[in-house]
Write a protein that holds these residues in place. Structure first.
Motif, PDB file in Angstrom:
ATOM      1  N   VAL A 123     -15.664 -12.186  -9.416  1.00 37.08           N
ATOM      2  CA  VAL A 123     -14.833 -11.093 -10.458  1.00 37.08           C
ATOM      3  C   VAL A 123     -15.453 -10.065 -10.766  1.00 37.08           C
ATOM      4  N   VAL A 124     -17.076 -10.444 -10.878  1.00 39.54           N
ATOM      5  CA  VAL A 124     -17.793  -9.052 -11.225  1.00 39.54           C
ATOM      6  C   VAL A 124     -17.888  -7.824 -10.600  1.00 39.54           C
ATOM      7  N   PRO A 125     -17.917  -7.836  -9.106  1.00 39.20           N
ATOM      8  CA  PRO A 125     -17.839  -6.784  -8.389  1.00 39.20           C
ATOM      9  C   PRO A 125     -16.374  -6.109  -8.563  1.00 39.20           C
ATOM     10  N   LEU A 126     -15.472  -6.462  -8.936  1.00 39.00           N
ATOM     11  CA  LEU A 126     -14.321  -5.994  -9.181  1.00 39.00           C
ATOM     12  C   LEU A 126     -14.102  -4.940 -10.204  1.00 39.00           C
ATOM     13  N   PHE A 127     -15.199  -5.056 -11.258  1.00 38.08           N
ATOM     14  CA  PHE A 127     -15.389  -4.165 -12.363  1.00 38.08           C
ATOM     15  C   PHE A 127     -16.053  -3.007 -11.864  1.00 38.08           C
ATOM     16  N   HIS A 128     -16.586  -2.937 -10.676  1.00 38.15           N
ATOM     17  CA  HIS A 128     -17.122  -1.866 -10.421  1.00 38.15           C
ATOM     18  C   HIS A 128     -16.700  -1.077  -9.234  1.00 38.15           C
ATOM     19  N   ILE A 129     -15.396  -1.382  -8.867  1.00 34.51           N
ATOM     20  CA  ILE A 129     -14.863  -0.588  -8.065  1.00 34.51           C
ATOM     21  C   ILE A 129     -13.489   0.030  -8.493  1.00 34.51           C
ATOM     22  N   GLU A 130     -13.074   1.374  -8.028  1.00 34.52           N
ATOM     23  CA  GLU A 130     -11.878   1.750  -8.760  1.00 34.52           C
ATOM     24  C   GLU A 130     -10.442   0.934  -8.238  1.00 34.52           C
ATOM     25  N   SER A 131     -10.495   0.555  -7.033  1.00 30.25           N
ATOM     26  CA  SER A 131      -9.339  -0.042  -6.554  1.00 30.25           C
ATOM     27  C   SER A 131      -9.621  -1.013  -5.197  1.00 30.25           C
ATOM     28  N   THR A 132      -8.854  -2.111  -5.304  1.00 25.17           N
ATOM     29  CA  THR A 132      -9.016  -2.966  -3.973  1.00 25.17           C
ATOM     30  C   THR A 132      -7.987  -2.358  -2.762  1.00 25.17           C
ATOM     31  N   ILE A 133      -7.370  -1.544  -3.171  1.00 25.21           N
ATOM     32  CA  ILE A 133      -6.466  -0.859  -2.122  1.00 25.21           C
ATOM     33  C   ILE A 133      -7.102   0.266  -1.680  1.00 25.21           C
ATOM     34  N   GLU A 134      -6.993   0.399  -0.014  1.00 26.12           N
ATOM     35  CA  GLU A 134      -7.571   1.714   0.788  1.00 26.12           C
ATOM     36  C   GLU A 134      -6.854   2.837   0.121  1.00 26.12           C
ATOM     37  N   LYS A 135      -7.317   4.106   0.214  1.00 23.15           N
ATOM     38  CA  LYS A 135      -6.662   5.266   0.009  1.00 23.15           C
ATOM     39  C   LYS A 135      -6.225   5.898   1.321  1.00 23.15           C
ATOM     40  N   VAL A 136      -4.767   5.996   1.711  1.00 22.77           N
ATOM     41  CA  VAL A 136      -4.702   6.455   3.095  1.00 22.77           C
ATOM     42  C   VAL A 136      -3.539   7.323   2.701  1.00 22.77           C
ATOM     43  N   ASP A 137      -3.290   8.265   3.467  1.00 25.57           N
ATOM     44  CA  ASP A 137      -2.050   9.251   3.440  1.00 25.57           C
ATOM     45  C   ASP A 137      -1.027   8.681   4.106  1.00 25.57           C
ATOM     46  N   GLY A 138       0.261   9.051   3.713  1.00 21.87           N
ATOM     47  CA  GLY A 138       1.751   8.777   4.360  1.00 21.87           C
ATOM     48  C   GLY A 138       2.267   7.566   3.828  1.00 21.87           C
ATOM     49  N   VAL A 139       1.771   6.546   3.174  1.00 20.43           N
ATOM     50  CA  VAL A 139       2.548   5.395   2.612  1.00 20.43           C
ATOM     51  C   VAL A 139       3.185   5.952   1.500  1.00 20.43           C
TER      52      VAL A 139
END
Length: 242
Positions: free
Chosen positions: A33-49
């Motif tokens: 759980v702790v690492p999740l508080f240090h990342i903005e999103s668990t989903i990649e930022k990709v164009d087109g979706v």
């Protein structure tokens, strides 16, 4: 060695064993759980979706209704054999507008995550009506009933519900849902208004009757968009596990 020597005392004492299990669960939970508080999103930022067009969304609902997920997955795992067979491994971003997602885990038939554009519309229609016409060894049942007219009365309500759970449909897209659906299923104009809202939507009649929008039109439109939204030549590659 002293740890192993006294290990039997831990296993034979209910209190110490319970404390040990609790500590393991706490440590394991913190690591997850702790690492999740240090990342903005668990989903990649990709164009087109983008969200599905009304016709594609109607086709997806039919896909779920007919239980296609029972035999076909939509998730390519990051392993060499899967990538070589099906294409780039699946990204979380590709499913962010799917409610529910169609990853599945059963493959009686092939994975469909990258099926869009692989076959012609005519191939899909023939395959749905009688799979043995195009794949002689297929054990898939036929779906000739999909040639019936598509019921569009619920499409606006479905899109409204999806908007509530986070799919970014605009009020204008919901209001024009039936119009956009009909245009996508009957027009092949590159200047069609529906393409401005839903880039890369597969345009044109599928079932041979441009005057009637059928469930076959919707399902094929959905299948033809799978895996086509993201330009993988612009996605940073990562190491593929062997």
């Amino acid at each position: 060695m002293s740890v192993f020597k006294h290990h039997k005392h831990l296993e034979t004492n209910v209190f110490f064993l319970a404390v040990g299990i609790l500590l393991c669960v706490i440590v394991g939970g913190l690591v997850e759980v702790v690492p999740l508080f240090h990342i903005e999103s668990t989903i990649e930022k990709v164009d087109g979706v983008r969200p599905y067009s009304p016709l594609e969304q109607a086709g997806r609902d039919i896909y779920v209704r007919e239980g296609c997920y029972n035999c076909h997955s939509q998730m390519i795992r990051p392993f060499k054999d899967e990538v070589e067979r099906y294409g780039h491994y699946s990204l979380a971003a590709e499913s962010k507008y799917d409610h529910p997602f169609q990853w599945s885990s059963k493959r009686t038939g092939p994975d469909l995550a990258r099926v869009g554009g692989k076959y012609t519309n005519d191939w899909h229609v023939r395959h749905m009506i009688n799979p043995r016409d195009v794949v002689p060894e297929s054990i898939m049942p036929g779906y000739p009933h999909l040639m019936r007219a598509l019921d569009t009365s619920s499409i606006q309500g479905n899109m409204t519900a999806l908007k509530i759970v986070g799919v970014p449909y605009t009020d204008a897209q919901i209001a024009n849902a039936v119009k956009d659906l009909t245009e996508q299923a009957s027009s092949d104009s590159p200047d069609a208004a529906v393409l401005k809202s839903y880039p890369k939507a597969r345009m044109g009649d599928v079932d041979g009757d441009p005057k009637k929008v059928t469930e076959m039109d919707a399902l094929v439109a959905y299948l033809q968009v799978l895996g086509t939204m993201v330009d993988f030549t612009k996605v940073k590659p990562e190491t593929i596990r062997r």
